[in-house]
Design a protein around this motif. Structure first.
Motif, PDB file in Angstrom:
ATOM      1  N   ALA A   1       2.565 -20.721  59.245  1.00 44.95           N
ATOM      2  CA  ALA A   1       1.916 -19.716  58.396  1.00 44.95           C
ATOM      3  C   ALA A   1       0.409 -19.927  58.369  1.00 44.95           C
ATOM      4  O   ALA A   1      -0.367 -18.967  58.426  1.00 44.95           O
ATOM      5  N   ARG A   2      -0.009 -21.184  58.313  1.00 43.35           N
ATOM      6  CA  ARG A   2      -1.444 -21.482  58.307  1.00 43.35           C
ATOM      7  C   ARG A   2      -2.117 -20.979  59.577  1.00 43.35           C
ATOM      8  O   ARG A   2      -3.165 -20.325  59.531  1.00 43.35           O
ATOM      9  N   ASP A   3      -1.506 -21.277  60.727  1.00 44.17           N
ATOM     10  CA  ASP A   3      -2.097 -20.873  62.002  1.00 44.17           C
ATOM     11  C   ASP A   3      -2.173 -19.359  62.126  1.00 44.17           C
ATOM     12  O   ASP A   3      -3.182 -18.806  62.574  1.00 44.17           O
ATOM     13  N   TRP A   4      -1.098 -18.682  61.742  1.00 41.97           N
ATOM     14  CA  TRP A   4      -1.074 -17.227  61.877  1.00 41.97           C
ATOM     15  C   TRP A   4      -2.041 -16.562  60.903  1.00 41.97           C
ATOM     16  O   TRP A   4      -2.717 -15.602  61.255  1.00 41.97           O
ATOM     17  N   LEU A   5      -2.116 -17.080  59.691  1.00 40.89           N
ATOM     18  CA  LEU A   5      -3.033 -16.502  58.712  1.00 40.89           C
ATOM     19  C   LEU A   5      -4.485 -16.774  59.099  1.00 40.89           C
ATOM     20  O   LEU A   5      -5.365 -15.942  58.861  1.00 40.89           O
TER      21      LEU A   5
ATOM     22  N   LEU B   1       9.245 -16.526  52.653  1.00 42.98           N
ATOM     23  CA  LEU B   1      10.115 -17.690  52.805  1.00 42.98           C
ATOM     24  C   LEU B   1       9.494 -18.923  52.156  1.00 42.98           C
ATOM     25  O   LEU B   1      10.207 -19.733  51.551  1.00 42.98           O
ATOM     26  N   ILE B   2       8.184 -19.067  52.268  1.00 45.08           N
ATOM     27  CA  ILE B   2       7.516 -20.204  51.618  1.00 45.08           C
ATOM     28  C   ILE B   2       7.741 -20.152  50.110  1.00 45.08           C
ATOM     29  O   ILE B   2       8.080 -21.159  49.473  1.00 45.08           O
ATOM     30  N   VAL B   3       7.577 -18.969  49.533  1.00 48.09           N
ATOM     31  CA  VAL B   3       7.802 -18.805  48.090  1.00 48.09           C
ATOM     32  C   VAL B   3       9.274 -19.047  47.761  1.00 48.09           C
ATOM     33  O   VAL B   3       9.606 -19.712  46.765  1.00 48.09           O
ATOM     34  N   GLY B   4      10.170 -18.525  48.607  1.00 45.13           N
ATOM     35  CA  GLY B   4      11.599 -18.700  48.369  1.00 45.13           C
ATOM     36  C   GLY B   4      12.017 -20.158  48.387  1.00 45.13           C
ATOM     37  O   GLY B   4      12.824 -20.599  47.559  1.00 45.13           O
ATOM     38  N   ARG B   5      11.467 -20.915  49.316  1.00 47.37           N
ATOM     39  CA  ARG B   5      11.803 -22.343  49.367  1.00 47.37           C
ATOM     40  C   ARG B   5      11.167 -23.098  48.209  1.00 47.37           C
ATOM     41  O   ARG B   5      11.746 -24.058  47.686  1.00 47.37           O
ATOM     42  N   SER B   6       9.983 -22.675  47.808  1.00 44.38           N
ATOM     43  CA  SER B   6       9.326 -23.310  46.663  1.00 44.38           C
ATOM     44  C   SER B   6      10.144 -23.106  45.391  1.00 44.38           C
ATOM     45  O   SER B   6      10.258 -24.006  44.551  1.00 44.38           O
TER      46      SER B   6
ATOM     47  N   LEU C   1      14.415  -9.517  57.063  1.00 42.72           N
ATOM     48  CA  LEU C   1      13.126  -9.537  57.747  1.00 42.72           C
ATOM     49  C   LEU C   1      12.675  -8.120  58.083  1.00 42.72           C
ATOM     50  O   LEU C   1      13.496  -7.227  58.321  1.00 42.72           O
ATOM     51  N   ALA C   2      11.368  -7.927  58.109  1.00 41.30           N
ATOM     52  CA  ALA C   2      10.816  -6.630  58.505  1.00 41.30           C
ATOM     53  C   ALA C   2      11.183  -6.358  59.957  1.00 41.30           C
ATOM     54  O   ALA C   2      11.301  -7.286  60.761  1.00 41.30           O
ATOM     55  N   PRO C   3      11.386  -5.096  60.308  1.00 43.01           N
ATOM     56  CA  PRO C   3      11.757  -4.762  61.691  1.00 43.01           C
ATOM     57  C   PRO C   3      10.693  -5.225  62.686  1.00 43.01           C
ATOM     58  O   PRO C   3       9.518  -5.367  62.344  1.00 43.01           O
ATOM     59  N   MET C   4      11.128  -5.474  63.896  1.00 43.71           N
ATOM     60  CA  MET C   4      10.194  -5.790  64.965  1.00 43.71           C
ATOM     61  C   MET C   4      10.175  -4.624  65.951  1.00 43.71           C
ATOM     62  O   MET C   4      11.152  -3.874  66.033  1.00 43.71           O
ATOM     63  N   PRO C   5       9.070  -4.448  66.660  1.00 45.27           N
ATOM     64  CA  PRO C   5       7.847  -5.248  66.595  1.00 45.27           C
ATOM     65  C   PRO C   5       7.043  -4.956  65.334  1.00 45.27           C
ATOM     66  O   PRO C   5       7.050  -3.843  64.827  1.00 45.27           O
ATOM     67  N   HIS C   6       6.358  -5.998  64.835  1.00 50.08           N
ATOM     68  CA  HIS C   6       5.481  -5.815  63.687  1.00 50.08           C
ATOM     69  C   HIS C   6       4.054  -5.582  64.178  1.00 50.08           C
ATOM     70  O   HIS C   6       3.802  -5.534  65.386  1.00 50.08           O
ATOM     71  N   ARG C   7       3.139  -5.446  63.271  1.00 49.12           N
ATOM     72  CA  ARG C   7       1.771  -5.054  63.614  1.00 49.12           C
ATOM     73  C   ARG C   7       1.098  -6.016  64.592  1.00 49.12           C
ATOM     74  O   ARG C   7       0.298  -5.613  65.434  1.00 49.12           O
TER      75      ARG C   7
ATOM     76  N   PRO D   1       3.788 -12.027  59.172  1.00 47.69           N
ATOM     77  CA  PRO D   1       3.141 -12.979  58.257  1.00 47.69           C
ATOM     78  C   PRO D   1       3.650 -12.852  56.824  1.00 47.69           C
ATOM     79  O   PRO D   1       3.809 -13.853  56.126  1.00 47.69           O
ATOM     80  N   MET D   2       3.926 -11.633  56.375  1.00 42.99           N
ATOM     81  CA  MET D   2       4.414 -11.447  55.007  1.00 42.99           C
ATOM     82  C   MET D   2       5.784 -12.084  54.817  1.00 42.99           C
ATOM     83  O   MET D   2       6.076 -12.650  53.750  1.00 42.99           O
TER      84      MET D   2
END
Length: 244
Positions: A215-219, A97-102, A116-122, A91-92
């Motif tokens: 992002a909305r759905d995941w958050l 990416l949202i901020v970067g595109r903005s 990107l953060a390593p996978m698997p994430h939390r 999610p982070m």
């Protein structure tokens, strides 16, 4: 899910015919007592099989495919769907990416400006499960494996899924049988057939509208999960206060 000790002994005799149990454990960095206990119980964990396979430079997928419960694992390994790759973006990183595109630092179709953060994430297990769900995955999985729905929900809430459920969920969803083993951390992405740049590619080509909705759905899901955890914590605290 574990493999039968008899089948394991036959497999290890084929891959390392001259190795003693002690040597096998030393090569795989496994405690001898751990393997001995598993053999006595008649069930050897898949984690043990994977570690030994790696130690002897054997593909863990091919190794597991030699056991009855995983016989079709290698045959049904295929590239992950874009939704699976996206489910493994934290999610982070979505917010970055949202901020970067903005700020016009990132653009659709261009390489990401950050790693990107390593996978698997939390939340890897839950997001993957939701991504491959055709609509009735929970019910179908419970019916096919006999696991109680509440136990399945408890595993997903805790961010884990047994090997059996991971493989069966993939089978029901008609995705690569190795995908669930990757998101649970049993296999590395490379071992499971995931492209090194698969997540980055899927994310960079995501239109702005779909990125925001994702992002909305995941958050939203994350918020609900955190709310439940806070409520459970508050309940536990109240219980202890009453007992005290």
């Amino acid at each position: 899910m574990a493999v039968a000790a008899k089948a394991f002994q036959s497999w290890r005799a084929r891959i390392a015919p001259d190795a003693s149990v002690s040597e096998l454990c030393r090569q795989a960095d496994i405690k001898r007592s751990t393997l001995a206990q598993q053999l006595v119980r008649g069930k050897v964990s898949v984690e043990t099989v994977v570690r030994i396979a790696r130690a002897y430079r054997i593909s863990p997928v091919l190794a597991l495919s030699e056991f009855d419960d995983y016989g079709d694992l290698a045959e049904h390994t295929q590239p992950p769907a874009p939704a699976e790759y996206l489910s493994q973006v934290s999610p982070m990183d979505l917010l970055r990416l949202i901020v970067g595109r903005s700020d016009e630092i990132d653009c659709v179709g261009q390489p990401l400006s950050f790693a990107l953060a390593p996978m698997p994430h939390r939340y890897s297990v839950r997001t993957w499960f939701d991504a491959v769900d055709p609509g009735d995955l929970r019910q179908s999985l419970a019916a096919r494996t006999g696991v109680a729905p509440q136990n399945l929900s408890a595993q997903l809430s805790a961010g884990r899924l047994s090997t059996q459920l991971s493989v069966e969920a993939a089978r029901i969803s008609e995705v690569s049988l190795t995908s669930g083993l990757v998101v649970t951390g049993l296999l590395t992405p490379d071992e499971g057939g995931w492209r090194t740049d698969g997540r980055e590619s899927a994310l960079s080509h995501l239109p702005d509208s779909e990125l925001i909705l994702l992002a909305r759905d995941w958050l939203d899901g994350l918020g609900k999960q955190l709310r439940r955890q806070e409520q459970d914590s508050s309940h536990d605290q109240t219980l202890w206060e009453n007992l005290g």
